[in-house]
Design an enzyme around this catalytic site. Structure first.
Site, mmCIF file in Angstrom:
data_model
loop_
_atom_site.group_PDB
_atom_site.id
_atom_site.type_symbol
_atom_site.label_atom_id
_atom_site.label_comp_id
_atom_site.label_asym_id
_atom_site.label_seq_id
_atom_site.Cartn_x
_atom_site.Cartn_y
_atom_site.Cartn_z
ATOM 1 N N TRP A 162 -2.352 -12.916 -2.256
ATOM 2 C CA TRP A 162 -1.767 -12.796 -0.922
ATOM 3 C C TRP A 162 -1.739 -11.372 -0.392
ATOM 4 O O TRP A 162 -1.534 -11.155 0.794
ATOM 5 C CB TRP A 162 -0.337 -13.350 -0.912
ATOM 6 C CG TRP A 162 0.537 -12.828 -2.019
ATOM 7 C CD1 TRP A 162 0.870 -13.471 -3.173
ATOM 8 C CD2 TRP A 162 1.185 -11.549 -2.090
ATOM 9 N NE1 TRP A 162 1.677 -12.689 -3.961
ATOM 10 C CE2 TRP A 162 1.889 -11.495 -3.318
ATOM 11 C CE3 TRP A 162 1.257 -10.440 -1.238
ATOM 12 C CZ2 TRP A 162 2.643 -10.384 -3.710
ATOM 13 C CZ3 TRP A 162 1.989 -9.332 -1.623
ATOM 14 C CH2 TRP A 162 2.677 -9.309 -2.843
ATOM 15 N N ARG A 171 -14.574 -9.623 -0.578
ATOM 16 C CA ARG A 171 -15.098 -8.880 -1.723
ATOM 17 C C ARG A 171 -15.786 -9.810 -2.716
ATOM 18 O O ARG A 171 -16.613 -9.378 -3.528
ATOM 19 C CB ARG A 171 -13.958 -8.112 -2.408
ATOM 20 C CG ARG A 171 -14.426 -7.095 -3.418
ATOM 21 C CD ARG A 171 -13.359 -6.087 -3.759
ATOM 22 N NE ARG A 171 -12.326 -6.620 -4.629
ATOM 23 C CZ ARG A 171 -11.288 -5.905 -5.087
ATOM 24 N NH1 ARG A 171 -11.157 -4.642 -4.719
ATOM 25 N NH2 ARG A 171 -10.399 -6.437 -5.880
ATOM 26 N N LYS A 186 -10.131 -20.641 -2.834
ATOM 27 C CA LYS A 186 -8.746 -21.098 -2.791
ATOM 28 C C LYS A 186 -7.894 -19.878 -2.457
ATOM 29 O O LYS A 186 -7.594 -19.057 -3.317
ATOM 30 C CB LYS A 186 -8.360 -21.716 -4.140
ATOM 31 C CG LYS A 186 -7.064 -22.530 -4.100
ATOM 32 C CD LYS A 186 -5.877 -21.625 -4.220
ATOM 33 C CE LYS A 186 -4.578 -22.382 -4.003
ATOM 34 N NZ LYS A 186 -3.445 -21.452 -3.793
ATOM 35 N N GLY A 240 -5.544 -11.418 -9.295
ATOM 36 C CA GLY A 240 -4.132 -11.770 -9.384
ATOM 37 C C GLY A 240 -3.515 -11.233 -10.658
ATOM 38 O O GLY A 240 -4.018 -10.280 -11.260
ATOM 39 N N GLU A 262 -10.041 -9.692 -11.918
ATOM 40 C CA GLU A 262 -9.405 -8.431 -11.522
ATOM 41 C C GLU A 262 -7.908 -8.676 -11.593
ATOM 42 O O GLU A 262 -7.335 -9.355 -10.730
ATOM 43 C CB GLU A 262 -9.859 -8.021 -10.116
ATOM 44 C CG GLU A 262 -9.551 -6.584 -9.784
ATOM 45 C CD GLU A 262 -8.210 -6.442 -9.083
ATOM 46 O OE1 GLU A 262 -7.245 -6.015 -9.763
ATOM 47 O OE2 GLU A 262 -8.113 -6.740 -7.897
ATOM 48 N N ARG A 290 0.149 2.776 0.534
ATOM 49 C CA ARG A 290 -0.878 1.905 1.104
ATOM 50 C C ARG A 290 -0.518 0.467 0.765
ATOM 51 O O ARG A 290 -0.246 0.126 -0.376
ATOM 52 C CB ARG A 290 -2.240 2.287 0.513
ATOM 53 C CG ARG A 290 -3.402 1.435 0.985
ATOM 54 C CD ARG A 290 -4.710 2.060 0.499
ATOM 55 N NE ARG A 290 -5.865 1.224 0.798
ATOM 56 C CZ ARG A 290 -6.479 0.462 -0.102
ATOM 57 N NH1 ARG A 290 -6.047 0.436 -1.355
ATOM 58 N NH2 ARG A 290 -7.527 -0.255 0.242
ATOM 59 N N CYS A 296 -2.567 -3.827 -6.779
ATOM 60 C CA CYS A 296 -2.732 -3.572 -8.208
ATOM 61 C C CYS A 296 -3.148 -2.134 -8.460
ATOM 62 O O CYS A 296 -2.994 -1.624 -9.573
ATOM 63 C CB CYS A 296 -3.736 -4.539 -8.801
ATOM 64 S SG CYS A 296 -5.306 -4.545 -7.916
ATOM 65 N N GLU A 393 4.494 -3.841 -13.135
ATOM 66 C CA GLU A 393 4.078 -3.455 -11.787
ATOM 67 C C GLU A 393 5.270 -3.566 -10.844
ATOM 68 O O GLU A 393 5.922 -4.607 -10.769
ATOM 69 C CB GLU A 393 2.972 -4.387 -11.293
ATOM 70 C CG GLU A 393 1.596 -4.053 -11.808
ATOM 71 C CD GLU A 393 0.525 -4.860 -11.110
ATOM 72 O OE1 GLU A 393 -0.198 -4.300 -10.257
ATOM 73 O OE2 GLU A 393 0.389 -6.052 -11.415
#
Length: 489
Positions: A162, A171, A186, A240, A262, A290, A296, A393
């Site tokens: 998202w 990408r 999806k 994700g 990724e 940003r 990530c 994170e």
């Protein structure tokens, strides 16, 4: 901190909300829908069709039908269509940017940057499509000619997050189409509108029916498992969390589907004693703020040499405190809303945990009142290494700073994570910076730069941050298989 409620731009919401299969808009087979919420207001702005396993089967049939004719087209033809897609997206730039802000919450400058970034993948792979170059050599022992060519792998399932509703899809779509592969995408259920809005533009560019299929769905796990279980699916590309990536890898292993993953990151941001502090602060703003830190690649752990720590922390605090928070479509807003309440609660819990362990907040750190899921730009100093925000994170606008004394300590601290996506390093000594970069266990390093993402570069990580690369020539190789033909001479 309290924010007034903005007016909703109803005209922007005149976008497709059904499934896109075989070039047609259709309801889900069971007629179900799910809501899309504007994070800036907390209100539902659309109801989107909820794809079922039956819809997934229809998308597979459409992609399979489109595969042969598309793979047979010349690379130049495919490239021209991708180039046209780039031009159409750029022509519709402002509308798409505003739509991203409405369903994602980020401020409009971030959304505008995303649209440009998303479009650039079509331009890059329009040029890269014609560079699917093989080779011919001679076997040194046998004398046979070794002919190697790269063929499109087959149907690719693309699962996107998202935080970048347009760019994380383009990408993947652009290199897949350049390679000759059809796709089933999806999108994240929080932000499906942007990807659906791109489909009329791809149609207009000349993308054939069935080549790109979009399945918004709240049944992510079962749908992915069904798609990956079909022998016609040969690639799965996912962006994700590492946790979800591990589950998808397990499912993909059953049918030996080629994975491109990724996954999560825990990016260190290092400021050496000889760094240009003003440049480092500018880089920190870019690397941290940003996309509100919902990336990530966002700087997560700030390691600043003790000799310049106070100067860096003071300047970063001033810059962060000055940033305007508000509804993303309002003029002058730099920091919009986080995507949902769960994300905001996690960010605040990480701040509270660090403070409980001895960290000191120099700006921000409090939950605002009112609508939406806002969180103020926050800086913390004296953050201990056992704080949760150094292990997880943050995915929000929080800069956690601690000190270091020497390079060996710095390298150890930077590498002390299961993740290895990106690291940032600031120093005036380029030779020194390159030497340290080579010791960092990360797939990417920003040396005196707060931004590493570039469609022309191979984006990806090591360790628990993923497999494969997106962008660059390497990104197209993820959708190709090498075929070797031994030729008697």
């Amino acid at each position: 901190m309290s924010l007034s409620e903005p007016a909703v731009d109803q005209e922007l919401l005149n976008v497709p909300t059904r499934l896109y299969i075989d070039g047609q808009w259709r309801e889900g087979s069971e007629g179900g829908t799910f809501p899309v919420v504007d994070p800036g207001t907390g209100k539902t702005i659309a109801e989107v069709a909820d794809a079922t396993l039956e819809d997934g089967a229809a998308a597979l049939e459409a992609a399979d039908k489109a595969f042969g004719p598309w793979a047979a087209r010349s690379a130049r033809e495919r490239g021209e269509i991708l180039r046209k897609a780039y031009e159409l997206i750029m022509a519709d730039h402002e509308r798409l940017a505003r739509l991203i802000t409405m369903e994602n919450g980020k401020a409009l400058p971030d959304s505008r940057a995303e649209v440009s970034y998303a479009a650039e993948f079509f331009r890059w792979y329009a040029e890269e499509a014609v560079r699917n170059i093989g080779e011919m050599t001679r076997g040194p022992a046998t004398g046979a000619r070794i002919l190697v060519q790269h063929r499109p792998a087959g149907i690719a399932v693309l699962i996107t997050p998202w935080n970048y509703p347009a760019a994380m899809g383009t990408r993947k779509i652009a290199p897949a189409l350049a390679a000759g592969c059809p796709v089933i995408i999806k999108p994240a259920s929080e932000t499906p509108l942007t990807m659906l809005a791109l489909m009329p533009l791809l149609e207009k560019a000349g993308v054939p029916a069935g080549l790109v299929n979009v399945l918004p769905s709240r049944r992510s796990g079962p749908l992915a498992e069904m798609l990956l279980g079909d022998p016609r699916v040969r690639v799965v590309s996912f962006t994700g969390s590492t946790e979800v990536g591990r589950k998808l890898l397990a499912v993909a292993a059953r049918t030996v589907v080629k994975p491109a993953m990724e996954l999560g990151g825990n990016a260190p941001f290092a400021v050496l004693a000889d760094a240009d502090i003003d440049a480092a602060v500018e880089g920190a703003i870019l690397a941290k703020m940003r996309n509100l830190g919902e990336a990530c690649t966002a700087a997560n752990r700030f390691y600043v040499h003790s000799s310049v720590h106070d100067a860096f922390a003071d300047k970063l605090t001033t810059r962060m405190a000055e940033m305007k928070v508000g509804y993303g479509l309002e003029e002058g807003v730099q920091v919009g809303s986080l995507v949902n309440d769960a994300t905001r609660r996690k960010v605040h819990e990480l701040v509270q945990d660090a403070v409980a362990r001895g960290a000191r907040v120099t700006t921000g750190g409090t939950l605002p009142n009112g609508h939406g899921f806002y969180y103020p730009p926050t800086v913390m100093v004296d953050v201990p290494e056992d704080a949760d925000c150094f292990r997880e994170e943050i995915f929000g606008p929080v800069a956690a700073i601690t000190r270091f004394e020497d390079e060996a300590e710095l390298v150890r601290k930077c590498n002390d994570t299961e993740y290895g996506l990106v690291a940032y390093l600031f120093t005036r000594d380029l030779k020194r910076g390159l030497a340290i970069s080579e010791q960092l266990d990360f797939g990417m390093v920003g040396l005196n730069r707060g931004l590493v993402s570039d469609p022309a570069a191979p984006f990806g990580g090591v360790k628990q941050s993923g497999l494969g690369r997106e962008g660059g020539h390497e990104g197209m190789l993820e959708f190709l298989e090498a075929q070797y033909v031994s030729v008697a001479w």
